[in-house]
Write an enzyme that holds these catalytic residues in place. Structure first.
Site, mmCIF file in Angstrom:
data_model
loop_
_atom_site.group_PDB
_atom_site.id
_atom_site.type_symbol
_atom_site.label_atom_id
_atom_site.label_comp_id
_atom_site.label_asym_id
_atom_site.label_seq_id
_atom_site.Cartn_x
_atom_site.Cartn_y
_atom_site.Cartn_z
ATOM 1 N N PHE A 1 0.816 -1.221 0.000
ATOM 2 C CA PHE A 1 0.000 0.000 0.000
ATOM 3 C C PHE A 1 0.842 1.260 0.000
ATOM 4 O O PHE A 1 0.361 2.326 -0.373
ATOM 5 C CB PHE A 1 -0.942 0.007 1.224
ATOM 6 C CG PHE A 1 -0.261 0.457 2.495
ATOM 7 C CD1 PHE A 1 -0.138 1.812 2.781
ATOM 8 C CD2 PHE A 1 0.290 -0.448 3.389
ATOM 9 C CE1 PHE A 1 0.521 2.253 3.928
ATOM 10 C CE2 PHE A 1 0.948 -0.032 4.530
ATOM 11 C CZ PHE A 1 1.066 1.325 4.800
ATOM 12 N N LYS B 1 -1.289 -7.100 -9.219
ATOM 13 C CA LYS B 1 -2.244 -7.270 -8.107
ATOM 14 C C LYS B 1 -1.830 -6.242 -7.057
ATOM 15 O O LYS B 1 -0.954 -6.482 -6.234
ATOM 16 C CB LYS B 1 -2.142 -8.707 -7.569
ATOM 17 C CG LYS B 1 -3.345 -9.239 -6.838
ATOM 18 C CD LYS B 1 -3.805 -8.436 -5.654
ATOM 19 C CE LYS B 1 -2.945 -8.534 -4.441
ATOM 20 N NZ LYS B 1 -3.323 -7.548 -3.385
ATOM 21 N N GLU C 1 -4.954 -3.824 -1.832
ATOM 22 C CA GLU C 1 -6.400 -3.563 -1.780
ATOM 23 C C GLU C 1 -6.718 -2.304 -0.970
ATOM 24 O O GLU C 1 -7.861 -1.864 -0.927
ATOM 25 C CB GLU C 1 -7.159 -4.784 -1.236
ATOM 26 C CG GLU C 1 -6.785 -5.248 0.165
ATOM 27 C CD GLU C 1 -5.594 -6.200 0.222
ATOM 28 O OE1 GLU C 1 -4.571 -5.928 -0.439
ATOM 29 O OE2 GLU C 1 -5.683 -7.209 0.954
ATOM 30 N N ARG C 2 -5.692 -1.716 -0.315
ATOM 31 C CA ARG C 2 -5.931 -0.491 0.460
ATOM 32 C C ARG C 2 -6.051 0.737 -0.446
ATOM 33 O O ARG C 2 -6.775 1.655 -0.153
ATOM 34 C CB ARG C 2 -4.778 -0.218 1.427
ATOM 35 C CG ARG C 2 -4.347 -1.408 2.221
ATOM 36 C CD ARG C 2 -4.911 -1.385 3.623
ATOM 37 N NE ARG C 2 -4.586 -2.626 4.286
ATOM 38 C CZ ARG C 2 -5.387 -3.688 4.343
ATOM 39 N NH1 ARG C 2 -6.574 -3.664 3.811
ATOM 40 N NH2 ARG C 2 -5.003 -4.793 4.953
ATOM 41 N N SER D 1 5.406 -6.952 3.387
ATOM 42 C CA SER D 1 5.986 -7.309 4.685
ATOM 43 C C SER D 1 6.755 -8.635 4.587
ATOM 44 O O SER D 1 6.484 -9.466 3.710
ATOM 45 C CB SER D 1 4.870 -7.408 5.721
ATOM 46 O OG SER D 1 3.919 -8.363 5.306
ATOM 47 N N CYS E 1 9.555 1.858 3.598
ATOM 48 C CA CYS E 1 10.501 0.778 3.907
ATOM 49 C C CYS E 1 11.907 1.321 4.057
ATOM 50 O O CYS E 1 12.792 0.632 4.530
ATOM 51 C CB CYS E 1 10.462 -0.289 2.838
ATOM 52 S SG CYS E 1 11.132 0.293 1.292
ATOM 53 N N GLU F 1 9.193 -4.075 13.071
ATOM 54 C CA GLU F 1 8.906 -2.895 12.247
ATOM 55 C C GLU F 1 7.598 -2.275 12.750
ATOM 56 O O GLU F 1 6.577 -2.957 12.837
ATOM 57 C CB GLU F 1 8.739 -3.356 10.783
ATOM 58 C CG GLU F 1 8.583 -2.221 9.806
ATOM 59 C CD GLU F 1 8.470 -2.711 8.356
ATOM 60 O OE1 GLU F 1 7.872 -3.784 8.119
ATOM 61 O OE2 GLU F 1 8.973 -2.008 7.460
HETATM 62 P P1 NAD Z 1 1.573 -6.589 3.127
HETATM 63 O O1 NAD Z 1 2.609 -7.646 3.194
HETATM 64 O O2 NAD Z 1 0.473 -6.605 4.136
HETATM 65 O O3 NAD Z 1 0.837 -6.596 1.695
HETATM 66 C C1 NAD Z 1 1.572 -6.577 0.502
HETATM 67 C C2 NAD Z 1 0.776 -7.301 -0.573
HETATM 68 O O4 NAD Z 1 0.591 -8.661 -0.178
HETATM 69 C C3 NAD Z 1 -0.601 -6.715 -0.824
HETATM 70 O O5 NAD Z 1 -0.842 -6.692 -2.212
HETATM 71 C C4 NAD Z 1 -1.528 -7.685 -0.109
HETATM 72 O O6 NAD Z 1 -2.787 -7.802 -0.730
HETATM 73 C C5 NAD Z 1 -0.786 -8.999 -0.196
HETATM 74 N N1 NAD Z 1 -1.055 -9.876 0.964
HETATM 75 C C6 NAD Z 1 -1.341 -9.487 2.228
HETATM 76 N N2 NAD Z 1 -1.522 -10.561 3.007
HETATM 77 C C7 NAD Z 1 -1.340 -11.644 2.234
HETATM 78 C C8 NAD Z 1 -1.382 -13.058 2.481
HETATM 79 N N3 NAD Z 1 -1.641 -13.550 3.690
HETATM 80 N N4 NAD Z 1 -1.134 -13.888 1.453
HETATM 81 C C9 NAD Z 1 -0.862 -13.412 0.235
HETATM 82 N N5 NAD Z 1 -0.806 -12.087 -0.066
HETATM 83 C C10 NAD Z 1 -1.034 -11.210 0.926
HETATM 84 O O7 NAD Z 1 2.366 -5.181 3.160
HETATM 85 P P2 NAD Z 1 1.764 -3.716 3.224
HETATM 86 O O8 NAD Z 1 1.215 -3.482 4.594
HETATM 87 O O9 NAD Z 1 0.909 -3.452 2.064
HETATM 88 O O10 NAD Z 1 3.106 -2.860 3.028
HETATM 89 C C11 NAD Z 1 3.972 -2.522 4.068
HETATM 90 C C12 NAD Z 1 5.154 -3.456 4.132
HETATM 91 O O11 NAD Z 1 5.856 -3.448 2.891
HETATM 92 C C13 NAD Z 1 6.193 -3.034 5.167
HETATM 93 O O12 NAD Z 1 6.656 -4.176 5.830
HETATM 94 C C14 NAD Z 1 7.287 -2.385 4.349
HETATM 95 O O13 NAD Z 1 8.557 -2.395 4.947
HETATM 96 C C15 NAD Z 1 7.253 -3.239 3.126
HETATM 97 N N6 NAD Z 1 7.858 -2.583 1.978
HETATM 98 C C16 NAD Z 1 9.059 -3.051 1.536
HETATM 99 C C17 NAD Z 1 9.688 -2.439 0.467
HETATM 100 C C18 NAD Z 1 10.991 -2.955 -0.057
HETATM 101 O O14 NAD Z 1 11.357 -2.637 -1.178
HETATM 102 N N7 NAD Z 1 11.723 -3.762 0.702
HETATM 103 C C19 NAD Z 1 9.078 -1.344 -0.154
HETATM 104 C C20 NAD Z 1 7.841 -0.902 0.319
HETATM 105 C C21 NAD Z 1 7.235 -1.539 1.391
#
Ligand code: NAD
Length: 499
Positions: free
Chosen positions: A149, A173, A176-177, A226, A281, A384
């Site tokens: 998101f 994909k 969804e937020r 994450s 991140c 985090e």
């Molecule tokens: P998230 O892991 O909750 O969601 C990311 C994606 O995964 C979304 O599209 C979501 O729909 C999907 N998802 C969520 N739960 C899932 C599941 N159980 N099974 C399969 N898919 C699932 O992350 P977020 O809250 O959207 O983003 C924040 C996180 O992203 C933080 O941890 C941040 O550090 C990380 N991030 C990392 C980078 C990087 O390049 N390392 C960059 C930006 C954000």
């Protein structure tokens, strides 16, 4: 209530699964739209469309593909304000920060205009008598990307721009937020001349993600989000034979040496710790001053700066430093972790717990927090927080500070503030983290370099954007050709080195 769609085969398509998620305006707490959550059948339909469209796109010469990117850049610039507004409305970040989100994605698209150069293969003339050898970089076919998101414009562009420039079809994909900007980007790509079906947006949650991971036609999966989900996607995607790269969470340390310019370090920490409400991140969430005197000076400089931070809705324009966090669940998680910090004995020097904004009481705003005397065993250090919470861990020596950054399981980014080139050089050489800032707090590499952390911040071999993206989204094929001058003597049956 607005009902959002998927974007398939050049059209907005309503969801058919019957499942939806709420999309909030984080500043007001109101549900402003519903986004459909795709099932496996809807994902399979998108894959079928992509697979049918991709061969013609792959056969389109790279210069023509690059021209689509060129046009796309000009459309992004034309619609910058509109995109930033839509992004802020769903994410909550300030308008200038939202425009920055689009801009940093746009820069990757600009890099992809170089596709004809980047896709050139190697050639050996005369590898043997009458024998030439050359390699081709061919697209994989259908690729997919799953994005977080926090950068709903930049991260989708990090993925789909190189994938498409390389000749792949791409299924996005998004989170969804905040799905509206990804849908707008797909429309703009088609306005730029991209054939239908090459970029599709399928909205969804775990069900859609699992459908991607299990679909045999999808060749590669990119993920940013994450760490637990990154690990899951990497494992399941790889075991299904796909090429997978997953980028996970972070806990970025900034080391402040006694000789650093303390005003510069404090200003840097304010932007890197609290900008975008800490939902980056590459945010700095841990400050590590070296020596008690450095720590005292740093805290003294930080407190008045934090107290001056302006927290508010994006509609206040440039007059806001950061906005709300993305959901009430994110807010509750930050509040929970802050409470563990208090309970486990950290010193809460700036307490943002009672923060409330008049007229926006239902918004997901979190006041700024500063913890001092944090230790590595505390939850606020280990996990985090992804909120406007900065933790100060006091180190007595440079080696102790370096050890903290090295021992943490995350390794996305880190920074050192110092006037001593020798210390900076030693730090950059030894620290086991992927992106290093020297007097730069958020060292996000530009589009023509690559982005990626180490340790639990990454699963996979290649980084995002830059030259690595052109490796990730292509496969090498090597051709050995022999022409008559080499076969005049008759057949050759032995396997032997070229001579
Ligand atoms: P998230 O892991 O909750 O969601 C990311 C994606 O995964 C979304 O599209 C979501 O729909 C999907 N998802 C969520 N739960 C899932 C599941 N159980 N099974 C399969 N898919 C699932 O992350 P977020 O809250 O959207 O983003 C924040 C996180 O992203 C933080 O941890 C941040 O550090 C990380 N991030 C990392 C980078 C990087 O390049 N390392 C960059 C930006 C954000």
């Amino acid at each position: 209530m607005q009902e959002l769609t998927h974007y398939m085969n050049g059209e907005h398509v309503k969801g058919t699964s019957g499942r939806f998620a709420d999309v909030f305006n984080p500043a007001t707490g109101e549900v402003q739209a519903k986004v459909p959550l795709a099932n496996a059948d809807e994902m399979a339909k998108a894959v079928e469309i992509a697979a049918a469209a991709q061969p013609t796109w792959a056969a389109t010469n790279p210069q023509r593909r690059a021209r689509v990117m060129m046009k796309f850049v000009s459309l992004l610039n034309r619609d910058m304000d509109k995109l930033a507004e839509a992004l802020s409305r769903e994410h909550g970040k300030t308008l200038p920060d939202a425009a920055g989100d689009v801009q940093r994605g746009l820069e990757v698209v600009e890099y992809c205009i170089g596709a004809p150069e980047l896709l050139k293969g190697d050639y050996t003339d005369g590898a043997g008598p009458g024998i030439d050898m050359y390699s081709m970089k061919q697209p994989l076919g259908v690729s997919a990307g799953i994005t977080p998101f926090n950068f709903p414009a930049m991260i989708p562009m990090w993925m789909f721009a190189p994938a498409i420039a390389c000749g792949n079809a791409f299924i996005l994909k998004p989170s969804e937020r905040d799905p509206s900007v990804p849908l707008m980007l797909a429309e703009l790509m088609e306005e730029a001349g991209l054939p239908k079906g090459i970029l599709q947006v399928v909205n969804g949650d775990k069900e859609a993600v699992d459908a991607i991971l299990d679909h045999p036609v999808i060749q590669s999966v990119g993920f940013v989000g994450s760490t637990p989900i990154a690990e899951y996607i990497y494992g399941r995607g790889c075991s299904n034979g796909k090429r997978v790269q997953c980028f996970g969470g972070a806990k970025n340390h900034m080391i402040i040496m006694p000789d650093a310019d303390m005003d510069q370090a404090a200003d840097a920490l304010i932007g890197a710790g609290y900008g975008a409400a800490g939902e980056r991140c590459m945010a700095i969430s841990v400050a590590v001053p070296v020596g008690e005197e450095t720590a005292d000076k740093l805290i003294e400089k930080l407190v008045p700066r934090i107290e001056k931070l302006k927290v508010g809705p994006y509609t206040s324009g440039n007059d806001v430093d950061y906005g709300p966090v993305v959901t009430s669940a994110a807010k509750a998680n930050i509040e929970r972790l802050v409470q563990t910090g208090v309970d486990q004995g950290a010193e809460l020097v700036v307490d943002g717990r009672d923060f409330s904004l008049q007229g926006y009481e239902d918004g997901f705003f979190v006041g700024p927090h500063l913890f001092d005397k944090v230790t590595p065993d505390m939850d606020i250090y280990k996990y985090e927080i992804f909120g406007p919470v900065l933790s100060c861990v006091r180190a007595q020596t440079y080696e102790e500070a370096l050890g903290l950054a090295m021992d943490h399981e995350m390794g996305n980014g880190t920074a050192i503030f110092t006037r001593d080139g020798d210390a900076a050089r030693d730090f950059a050489a030894r620290v086991n983290v992927g992106m290093i800032g020297i007097n730069v707090p958020i060292p996000v590499p530009l589009a023509y370099h690559t982005f990626g952390g180490w340790k639990k911040s990454v699963f996979g071999d290649l980084n995002q954007h830059g030259p690595d993206a052109f490796k990730f989204y292509t496969r090498t094929k090597t051709v050995t050709s022999r022409w008559p001058s080499g076969i005049k003597e008759g057949g050759e049956f032995n396997f032997k080195p070229m001579d």
